[in-house]
Write an enzyme that holds these catalytic residues in place. Sequence first.
Site, mmCIF file in Angstrom:
data_model
loop_
_atom_site.group_PDB
_atom_site.id
_atom_site.type_symbol
_atom_site.label_atom_id
_atom_site.label_comp_id
_atom_site.label_asym_id
_atom_site.label_seq_id
_atom_site.Cartn_x
_atom_site.Cartn_y
_atom_site.Cartn_z
ATOM 1 N N ALA A 188 0.706 -0.881 -0.164
ATOM 2 C CA ALA A 188 -0.319 -0.129 -0.338
ATOM 3 C C ALA A 188 1.213 1.299 -0.031
ATOM 4 C CB ALA A 188 -0.815 -0.139 1.465
ATOM 5 N N GLU A 189 0.584 2.498 -0.443
ATOM 6 C CA GLU A 189 1.280 3.236 -1.181
ATOM 7 C C GLU A 189 1.587 4.220 0.617
ATOM 8 O OE1 GLU A 189 -1.335 7.022 -2.766
ATOM 9 O OE2 GLU A 189 -0.760 5.280 -4.062
ATOM 10 N N ASN A 190 0.421 3.461 0.956
ATOM 11 C CA ASN A 190 0.887 5.055 2.239
ATOM 12 C C ASN A 190 1.643 3.918 3.375
ATOM 13 O OD1 ASN A 190 -1.632 2.879 2.630
ATOM 14 N ND2 ASN A 190 -1.772 3.545 4.487
ATOM 15 N N GLY A 191 1.901 2.642 3.110
ATOM 16 C CA GLY A 191 3.471 2.496 3.747
ATOM 17 C C GLY A 191 3.348 0.901 4.439
ATOM 18 N N SER A 224 8.348 3.247 0.995
ATOM 19 C CA SER A 224 6.768 3.439 -0.001
ATOM 20 C C SER A 224 7.167 3.914 -1.406
ATOM 21 C CB SER A 224 5.809 4.088 1.023
ATOM 22 O OG SER A 224 4.862 2.881 0.222
#
Length: 223
Positions: free
Chosen positions: A57-60, A99
């Site tokens: 997930a790009e939020n980490g 990320s």
Amino acid sequence: MTANYTTAVPVTGRTRDEIACRLAEDLVDGYTVNLGVGIPLAVPNFLPADREIFLHAENGILGMGPYPGLDNEDPDLTDAGKQPVSLNAGAAIVDSATSFAIVRGGHLDVTVLGALQVSEVGDLANWYVPGRNPAVGGAMDLVVGTPEVWVCMEHVDRKGEPKIVPRCTFPLTGLRVVTRIYTDLAVFYLIDGHLVLKECAPGVTCEDVRRNTTATYTEDLFS
């Protein structure tokens, strides 16, 4: 072939969850996969039990798991769409810079995104509807940093207009980046820059797909 299109004909195909489930069937053991917002966020709930898929997930998050169940949600643990998720064994939580280093460094096998439009040559528009607030997000990084870009979306928009089109009329996210499209009606591959219909959803005919698609494509259906 091209559709003799005047107005889309309503057809009942897969549900949104069934689109996500169908795409999950094609993920290969060992893949590292980014999931965008919308239908892609349902993919963790349908991963085949016999394969190990690493979800990003790009939020980490690297090693994201499915929805944790009612009363098990952690408000500090969410996916890119701010929905509660779980962590698989060995998962890592990282900052945004790390990320996106995963994305830009070419460490993903597939990114799964929703779309507003996909053109017949694989152009993607998924970040801005004219007249509404733009939301760029990380999609532009994802589509240039990942070798496989799989779109999952409904075949037509809320007005019944096709979303698989000759040319995108919305602002582009990336040129010739999409490699597969999964919709409620069909599965398409982009092969050598050309759109190919590979599968119709259960209960959906090739003619149904043709009537709801303005893009030019060929048919090479799975046997």
